[in-house]
Design a protein around this motif. Structure first.
Motif, short mmCIF file in Angstrom:
data_model
loop_
_atom_site.label_atom_id
_atom_site.label_comp_id
_atom_site.label_asym_id
_atom_site.label_seq_id
_atom_site.Cartn_x
_atom_site.Cartn_y
_atom_site.Cartn_z
N LEU A 1 0.70 -1.39 -0.01
CA LEU A 1 0.33 0.32 0.07
C LEU A 1 0.89 1.36 0.18
O LEU A 1 1.37 1.51 0.98
CB LEU A 1 -0.60 0.05 1.13
N GLU B 1 -2.09 5.61 2.00
CA GLU B 1 -3.57 4.66 1.89
C GLU B 1 -3.03 4.20 3.52
O GLU B 1 -3.98 3.07 4.19
CB GLU B 1 -3.22 3.60 1.07
N ARG C 1 0.83 -5.66 -6.53
CA ARG C 1 1.36 -3.69 -6.11
C ARG C 1 0.95 -2.95 -6.79
O ARG C 1 0.82 -3.54 -8.09
CB ARG C 1 3.15 -3.35 -5.78
#
Length: 818
Positions: free
Chosen positions: A517, A521, A784
């Motif tokens: 993240l 976030e 990701r």
């Protein structure tokens, strides 16, 4: 002959000529309750004839005049006429005084004949009686010289009246308090007003100092002329010592137990007792108490080991004991110290006590030393709290001549009881702190993993013992693509609860970091977690009951870019290779646990060799310093030249911290490295199924160039699957990248945010086996996301450690929490 030249009467048993007083008592209703022989002689009524009758019946005039006159007054005096038994009137003066008796309120009635002259008082040998009063009495002339003394004064000063005659008090008793008394005598002789003072002095007739209460009064002749100063002294040693014991006990409540340090608490008792209570004192605790171990609740049996925790003496060098603070003392079975530990209360030894002699024989190290110093009174008291035995305290007198008495035993027992409770509280705190420190250290990184992206070093220092362990933590987390995450945080509060919360947050950060993240976030998810923890806590009605600050940074050694975000944490410091040191102007988000507010990330480019410093507020905040001055001191400490990051950490800690700090301190330094361009290969892949074969060829050629031929077969399978997935399910542009780091990393990026899922294909399914194959052939894989799409990556371990990158220096192993 007496000191005043008078001759005592020949027969000291001759009764005086003082007549019987005329007295009676009446209750609050005026009924007679007592009748003296003098009253019977005066009025002729026997007691049985008047008791129980109203007193008003004895008045010559009828009515309730007597009670009416008394009324609600406490005292009354006036002329009155009484009726004799023979009917005649007897006039005189009545004095009435209200008394509070055990059975209630009554009146004392005293009658005096108005026409009768009082007897001559000179017939009573008053001067001779004063001579025998045990309290010191003396008369001084206006030159403040002795002119008369009684036996009490002569005994106290060990001088006769003739020897004292003509001396001043300071000449008879050379002491500073004597001079003070003379000054008071001079004021009495000048002003004619009495004075009162106290003195603590040893006179010749006593073997130790006594407390004396002294009254000075002006003496006048019948004409009212001042002719001398009267002196009266009262030995108030018992009262003085009782006040001293009470004062000492009161001070014990404020001086003992001011900290949660066991050794300091024991020393406070020794410092309080010497020299005001004893000439020597020592405190011995059972081994393990200082470490928080549970003390025994059953009687202590030998042999046992004690630790000399504190001691103090009025003599330099503490000659009473050969053992210093911290020394371990082994007590054999039957030893005196074992008797003290098992005793229900204080144990007292006086001079030549058989037990004291036996102690000197068994323990020459201390018992014999005390005998050699002339110890004549030894008092040992066990230290017990909450039913458990902690140790013992020893009080010794060898210079003070007075031995310990019963009241001293009570005082020693009370001092020991208070100290024992404070020591046990400190023990419980030590146990809790040790538990918290152990938990904290177990949850902290034991060592920082070696990273290609950075060289890292860290320090962690718990808060001082009086404050308690906090919830500071740091972490270095390896990420996909040779990147690394740097984390530092601080949980609000101290103790085990803060450490446990820290552990949960650190685990959550690692979990969120594994799914790659972005920093902002990640902090948002972490904020939600803290809110849930607060809602689950017993005090969930209090907003922000569980709070924390955090800074999260991700550094990419390929692009030299670092993305950062913070939640209420202090900004990081950037130390550039050219020597400049600056605080990064990173947007400050709210602390974790408030909820509803966004976090803002920032991305900066860091030259190779840049040092990023992350720290907690314990390094900066001090009550006696300005925060801006502390930040400037940190900047200067980081700017000092150093050979390694470990040396820089040591410099910062020694510069910024003192021996006592009220909060935990965490410091994380990370020096950036850059992955060489020859270790990274990037290809643009066309959105066409036929480009998969070219991607395999490009990957194989690059592996051959890197000398990784053993990985070609697996890499071709991985490239085929990842590129095929991107072409079939993703969106262009599509990019493939190989990174030769500590592992071989294969990445395929596309512009779609559609996530691939690992699943087990059924017998007749045409797809679903690709990612399963990738997962089985590689050591790690994942996805990701970024603002432009997603990246699917897979890592393979290198077949030989020698195949690791040879660029730059080998990363230096970082420090753990110590």
């Amino acid at each position: 002959m007496t000191s005043d030249g008078t001759t005592p009467p020949a027969d000291s048993t001759t009764p005086s000529d003082v007549p019987d007083p005329v007295t009676a008592t009446a209750d609050e209703h005026g009924t007679l309750t007592a009748w003296s022989p003098g009253a019977q002689r005066l009025l002729g009524y026997p007691a049985e004839a008047v008791l129980g009758r109203p007193a008003s019946e004895l008045l010559a005039d009828s009515g309730d005049t007597f009670l009416q006159r008394l009324g609600r007054q406490r005292r009354w005096s006036g002329p009155i006429a009484l009726r004799h038994q023979d009917g005649s009137e007897v006039t005189g003066e009545l004095h009435a005084r209200r008394r509070v008796a055990p059975t209630g309120t009554d009146w004392l009635l005293v009658w005096r004949d108005a026409h009768q002259e009082p007897p001559a008082r000179g017939a009573f040998p008053i001067s001779w009686c004063f001579q025998q009063v045990p309290s010191p009495l003396a008369v001084f002339d206006l030159d403040l010289r002795y002119v008369w003394t009684n036996d009490g004064e002569e005994t106290a000063l060990a001088l006769t009246g003739d020897q004292l005659y003509g001396l001043r008090l300071a000449e008879a008793v050379p002491h500073p308090d004597s001079v003070r008394v003379e000054h008071a005598q001079r004021r009495v002789a000048r002003t004619g007003r009495p004075e009162y003072l106290e003195a603590y002095v040893q006179v010749a007739g006593e073997n130790r100092e006594h407390s004396w209460t002294i009254h000075l009064a002006p003496l006048t002749d019948p004409a009212g002329r001042l002719i001398g100063v009267g002196f009266a002294a009262q030995d108030t040693t018992a009262q003085y010592e009782a006040r001293q014991r009470l004062t000492l006990l009161n001070e014990a409540g404020t001086r003992i137990g001011t900290s949660l340090d066991i050794a300091l608490t024991a020393q406070q008792l020794a410092d309080l007792a010497v020299p005001r209570f004893a000439d020597y004192a020592c405190v011995d605790l059972l081994t393990g108490i200082e470490d928080g171990d549970e003390p025994p609740t059953t009687p202590v049996t030998g042999p046992v080991t004690l630790r000399r925790t504190a001691q103090r003496s009025i003599l330099r060098g503490t000659p009473e004991s050969s053992a210093g603070p911290g020394a371990a003392l082994t007590v054999p079975e039957g030893g005196p110290a074992l008797t003290w530990l098992a005793a229900p209360g204080p144990v007292l030894y006086q001079r030549d006590d058989p037990d004291l002699v036996r102690w000197a024989e068994q323990d020459p190290g201390q018992g014999a030393r005390l005998r050699e110093l002339g110890a004549h009174s030894v008092l040992a008291v066990p230290l017990r709290a909450r039913g458990a035995t902690l140790g013992s305290v020893l009080f010794v007198r060898h210079r003070r001549p007075d031995p310990f008495v019963h009241d001293d035993l009570l005082l020693a027992q009370e001092l020991a009881a208070r100290t024992a409770v404070c020591v046990d509280n400190a023990r419980l705190y030590t146990l809790e702190r040790t538990t918290a420190v152990t938990l904290q250290e177990s949850l902290m990184p034991q060592r920082l993993a070696e990273q290609t992206a950075i060289e890292a070093s860290a320090r962690y220092l718990p808060a001082s013992a009086q404050v308690g362990i906090g919830g500071d933590w740091f972490d270095v987390i390896p990420l996909s693509g040779a990147r690394v995450a740097l984390v530092i945080g601080d949980v609000v509060g101290h103790g085990v609860q803060a450490s446990a919360t820290m552990g949960r947050l650190r685990t959550a950060v690692r979990t969120l970091a594994d799914i790659d993240l972005p920093p902002d976030e990640l902090l948002t998810h972490l904020d939600d977690l803290v809110l849930r923890l607060t809602a689950e806590s017993p005090d969930s009605d209090v907003q922000g009951d569980i709070g924390a600050t955090c800074l999260y940074a991700v550094y990419d050694p390929v692009t030299r870019r670092c993305a950062l975000a913070r939640a209420g944490h202090l900004p990081p410091v950037i130390c550039r290779p050219d020597g400049t040191v600056d605080f990064l102007d990173l947007p400050e988000g709210p602390p974790l646990g408030l909820g509803g507010l966004p976090f803002e990330a920032m991305e900066v480019e860091l030259p190779e060799g840049t040092t990023l410093a992350l720290y907690t507020d314990g390094l900066i905040e001090r009550r006696d310093s300005d925060p801006d001055e502390r930040l400037q001191a940190l900047r200067e400490a980081l700017a000092e030249p150093a050979g390694s990051l470990q040396e820089t950490c040591d410099t910062v800690m020694s510069t910024m911290l003192t021996s006592r700090h009220d909060d935990d301190v965490a410091l994380l330094l990370a020096r950036t490295r850059v992955l060489p361009a020859e270790r990274v290969a990037v290809w643009e892949v066309a959105d066409d199924p036929t480009s998969v074969a070219q991607a395999r060829k490009d990957a194989s050629a690059q592996l051959a160039e890197w000398g990784l031929d053993d990985l070609v077969f697996v890499t071709e399978l991985v490239v085929s699957e990842l590129v095929t997935n991107a072409i079939r399910y993703g969106e262009p542009p599509i990019r493939m990248r190989l990174i030769h780091d500590r592992a071989l990393i294969c990445e395929v990026q596309d512009s779609s945010s559609t996530a691939p899922h690992l699943k087990r294909a059924r017998t007749y399914d045409e797809g679903g086996r690709g990612l399963l194959l990738v997962a089985q052939l590689t050591q790690r894989w994942g996805t990701r996301y970024n603002r432009n799409g997603k990246t699917i990556w897979a890592e393979q371990d290198l077949p030989d450690p020698s195949a690791r990158p040879a660029f730059g220096d080998e990363p230096e192993r970082g420090d753990g929490p110590g």
